[in-house]
Design a protein around this motif. Sequence first.
Motif, PDB file in Angstrom:
ATOM      1  N   LYS A  61       0.816  -1.209   0.000  1.00  0.00           N
ATOM      2  CA  LYS A  61       0.000   0.000   0.000  1.00  0.00           C
ATOM      3  C   LYS A  61       0.852   1.262   0.000  1.00  0.00           C
ATOM      4  O   LYS A  61       0.508   2.265  -0.638  1.00  0.00           O
ATOM      5  CB  LYS A  61      -0.922  -0.016   1.219  1.00  0.00           C
ATOM      6  CG  LYS A  61      -2.020   1.031   1.182  1.00  0.00           C
ATOM      7  CD  LYS A  61      -2.997   0.812   2.320  1.00  0.00           C
ATOM      8  CE  LYS A  61      -4.144   1.803   2.246  1.00  0.00           C
ATOM      9  NZ  LYS A  61      -5.130   1.566   3.344  1.00  0.00           N
ATOM     10  N   GLY A  66      -1.289   2.590  -8.208  1.00  0.00           N
ATOM     11  CA  GLY A  66      -2.627   2.046  -8.367  1.00  0.00           C
ATOM     12  C   GLY A  66      -2.602   0.678  -9.006  1.00  0.00           C
ATOM     13  O   GLY A  66      -1.603   0.274  -9.610  1.00  0.00           O
ATOM     14  N   TYR A  83      -7.478  -0.559  -6.730  1.00  0.00           N
ATOM     15  CA  TYR A  83      -6.763  -0.222  -5.495  1.00  0.00           C
ATOM     16  C   TYR A  83      -5.832   0.950  -5.794  1.00  0.00           C
ATOM     17  O   TYR A  83      -5.226   1.023  -6.867  1.00  0.00           O
ATOM     18  CB  TYR A  83      -5.960  -1.419  -4.990  1.00  0.00           C
ATOM     19  CG  TYR A  83      -6.829  -2.567  -4.528  1.00  0.00           C
ATOM     20  CD1 TYR A  83      -7.263  -2.641  -3.214  1.00  0.00           C
ATOM     21  CD2 TYR A  83      -7.233  -3.560  -5.413  1.00  0.00           C
ATOM     22  CE1 TYR A  83      -8.079  -3.695  -2.780  1.00  0.00           C
ATOM     23  CE2 TYR A  83      -8.040  -4.610  -5.001  1.00  0.00           C
ATOM     24  CZ  TYR A  83      -8.468  -4.666  -3.677  1.00  0.00           C
ATOM     25  OH  TYR A  83      -9.278  -5.701  -3.259  1.00  0.00           O
ATOM     26  N   GLY A  84      -5.723   1.857  -4.836  1.00  0.00           N
ATOM     27  CA  GLY A  84      -4.812   2.977  -5.017  1.00  0.00           C
ATOM     28  C   GLY A  84      -5.328   3.970  -6.032  1.00  0.00           C
ATOM     29  O   GLY A  84      -6.537   4.083  -6.290  1.00  0.00           O
ATOM     30  N   TYR A  85      -4.392   4.675  -6.664  1.00  0.00           N
ATOM     31  CA  TYR A  85      -4.757   5.826  -7.488  1.00  0.00           C
ATOM     32  C   TYR A  85      -4.292   5.707  -8.943  1.00  0.00           C
ATOM     33  O   TYR A  85      -3.167   5.320  -9.229  1.00  0.00           O
ATOM     34  CB  TYR A  85      -4.161   7.093  -6.888  1.00  0.00           C
ATOM     35  CG  TYR A  85      -4.695   7.405  -5.502  1.00  0.00           C
ATOM     36  CD1 TYR A  85      -5.993   7.876  -5.340  1.00  0.00           C
ATOM     37  CD2 TYR A  85      -3.898   7.218  -4.380  1.00  0.00           C
ATOM     38  CE1 TYR A  85      -6.493   8.161  -4.075  1.00  0.00           C
ATOM     39  CE2 TYR A  85      -4.387   7.503  -3.108  1.00  0.00           C
ATOM     40  CZ  TYR A  85      -5.692   7.973  -2.964  1.00  0.00           C
ATOM     41  OH  TYR A  85      -6.185   8.242  -1.714  1.00  0.00           O
ATOM     42  N   LYS A  91      -5.468  12.387  -6.604  1.00  0.00           N
ATOM     43  CA  LYS A  91      -6.198  11.421  -5.777  1.00  0.00           C
ATOM     44  C   LYS A  91      -7.397  10.816  -6.532  1.00  0.00           C
ATOM     45  O   LYS A  91      -8.476  10.612  -5.968  1.00  0.00           O
ATOM     46  CB  LYS A  91      -6.674  12.068  -4.482  1.00  0.00           C
ATOM     47  CG  LYS A  91      -5.546  12.515  -3.556  1.00  0.00           C
ATOM     48  CD  LYS A  91      -4.807  11.307  -2.996  1.00  0.00           C
ATOM     49  CE  LYS A  91      -3.782  11.696  -1.939  1.00  0.00           C
ATOM     50  NZ  LYS A  91      -2.579  12.334  -2.516  1.00  0.00           N
ATOM     51  N   PRO A  93      -9.061   7.676  -7.841  1.00  0.00           N
ATOM     52  CA  PRO A  93      -8.924   6.240  -7.570  1.00  0.00           C
ATOM     53  C   PRO A  93      -9.012   5.406  -8.847  1.00  0.00           C
ATOM     54  O   PRO A  93      -9.589   5.828  -9.851  1.00  0.00           O
ATOM     55  CB  PRO A  93     -10.105   5.948  -6.639  1.00  0.00           C
ATOM     56  CG  PRO A  93     -11.116   6.987  -6.983  1.00  0.00           C
ATOM     57  CD  PRO A  93     -10.344   8.227  -7.362  1.00  0.00           C
ATOM     58  N   ASP A  95     -10.513   2.713 -11.121  1.00  0.00           N
ATOM     59  CA  ASP A  95     -11.830   2.120 -11.355  1.00  0.00           C
ATOM     60  C   ASP A  95     -11.644   1.018 -12.395  1.00  0.00           C
ATOM     61  O   ASP A  95     -11.244   1.297 -13.534  1.00  0.00           O
ATOM     62  CB  ASP A  95     -12.785   3.193 -11.881  1.00  0.00           C
ATOM     63  CG  ASP A  95     -14.201   2.670 -12.136  1.00  0.00           C
ATOM     64  OD1 ASP A  95     -14.370   1.451 -12.292  1.00  0.00           O
ATOM     65  OD2 ASP A  95     -15.126   3.500 -12.226  1.00  0.00           O
ATOM     66  N   THR A  99     -10.708   2.963 -15.645  1.00  0.00           N
ATOM     67  CA  THR A  99      -9.292   3.328 -15.682  1.00  0.00           C
ATOM     68  C   THR A  99      -8.545   2.482 -16.705  1.00  0.00           C
ATOM     69  O   THR A  99      -8.569   1.252 -16.659  1.00  0.00           O
ATOM     70  CB  THR A  99      -8.642   3.162 -14.301  1.00  0.00           C
ATOM     71  OG1 THR A  99      -9.379   3.922 -13.339  1.00  0.00           O
ATOM     72  CG2 THR A  99      -7.203   3.653 -14.338  1.00  0.00           C
TER      73      THR A  99
END
Length: 667
Positions: A61, A66, A83-85, A91, A93, A95, A99
């Motif tokens: 983490k 991401g 998870y993450g960015y 910031k 996230p 998806d 993403t």
Amino acid sequence: MKMFSKLQTLMATVLVTTMSVSLVSGVVSPTKVFASSVSGPDDPREVEQFADEFFNQSEIKNNMAGASFVVVKGDKVLFKKGYGYADVEKKIPVDPDRTVFRVASVSKVITATAVMQLAEQGKIDLNKDVSAYMGGARIPNKTGTPLTMKHLLTNSTGFDFGDTSDGSTTDLKREVPLKKFVMDNLPNVIRKPGEFYRYDNLGFDIQGYVVEQVAGKPFGEYVQERIFKPLGMENSDFRLTSIVKELAVPYNIIGQPIPTYAMVPTELPDGGMLSTGSDMAKFMIAHLNKGKLGNETIMEEETAAEMHRPHLSVHPKLNNMALGFEYANQQNYNGQYVIEKAGDLQGYHTGMWLIPEEKVGVFVTVNKDYEIRIPLIKAFMDHYYPKNEQKKGVFELAKQELTKFEGTYSDLRNRMWTTRIRAEGGKLIVKDSLGEHVLYEVEPLLFQDEQGSKAAFKLNDHGDVRAFYYELKSDSWAEKMPEPQRYQDVENDHPYASYIYHLRQIGVFADMEGDNRFSPEQQITKGEFVGWFIKWSGIAPSKHKPIYTDLSGNKYAREIQSAYELGLLKASADGKFYPNEPLTRQEAASIVWRMAFGYLHAEPKKAKLSGRTDAWALEGVHFVVAKGLYGPEVVKGRDGSLDYKSEQLMVRKEAAALLSRFADQLF
């Protein structure tokens, strides 16, 4: 596995398109123990618990940017989550539905699927000379064995080079047709096709070009029509279209954002695909369900089965290739039949694993040069498919029975990767860039190390050792090398002899002309050092017009251009390189550092330096000194500091020490 440029596929991929162990800096080795589930993944909530526990480990983490993680089973998406960015600064996230990531060399299985569709239609014969589909172009081949599409699909082409230097561009408007790229980079077949396994980016680009020729339309258009649209992969493409708005920001190993780049050629069959976790779930489901997703069929059941079975193996119990898919992490399969594909580009790293008999697929993609794939699949397999502990017998043999395996082996893809093998006490000791390993024979020609990773040897028709393969370096076989010819002016007890003969043995300067003298005290020129460096890397000399204006007639012009395309050299104000000028030690260190940071994801290092080093070269000199990449010319002072003699001119023996030690300490 195609990296930022193709060298990165080559290297990190060292390098890890293949990753049987992670070969890049920043690898995570989670200590978390997950309770096992012998039934395989089934309950979405339980899978989410497994994934959350894995990705929420502090080591992951705190270092990851991401990730998009997907698990499918049967004809359904069992789990998908971000998870993450996607953008750390903003910031935003991740998806899994929106993403977009570069999936890099996972693109190869899409290209292979396109080829198999055309084969299924009778438009391509996998066993026919590929020249029949090249639109009049010919790949030079004097082996007497035709190069076929099956050889391309199984990374057994026998090409002299499979990686080129011109792989990406920050000029997002630059348009490079696939045909032009292939014509500019036609390889030579120098080994009998089908006889050796070596990861081959260029081979998959040629497959994409064949798809264009046979289908009569651009590669990207064909894939959209025959794969992406039928499967509903609406956020997937082989070029930067409007989906670039959702592209995750890539980051290097120290968390710096990497500028957006396009691929060369623009539609790159071996590594240019952009996609989302959700789209890749659809592709996996189609492959696992006999070519079907819902009412759509992208290939027949027999075609899917053919793609998923072994087609190239170093040993009957150690597979290398299916059709487009690999077997790179077999030590983590826990007895399950798994096919996989990994991909690496600058700031993006992707892994896909299919378990056809269970109809289970796993996909992960990240947007930082930080390695989590091997720990993830190991944790997944240990959790859902625990190993059945059935220890195989191992045998200690008399030394004379193992002597034939002793020697130096040079990787067929990455010349710098050298493996040295010796027999000792009824077992084999293997030394490479990852350290020393002990191999025990489990059956003729098949060995296993102390951690359970397998290795095997291939013999020629005369019973002599021809090649070696080890799961810890899974993108290529290695070729056993003859002892190097000795130089008149380098005795065996010369303090630099081991370095000089190491590089001669792996072909870095095996073609030197003259009276067979190495001239170890002679100053090395800038051109000669870069020439050695490119030969050492295994990258093809560039066929593009040199960026520097003073390379006409220089024997290293093509290697210098390759180094420039790889980012190892910078443009100069006057447009010249001055290849015949002597090289300073700090200039050499800087070239090595650019390779280490840009392509091996090495983190900056600090050494206790004395003496003067120019500010622009400090990172490189710190790295080289900290890693010990030098010969006897560098000695430690009383206070523990080292004077690298940065501004002095480098001589040939010192250059040999630098490259030889770098080869032995890649990681």
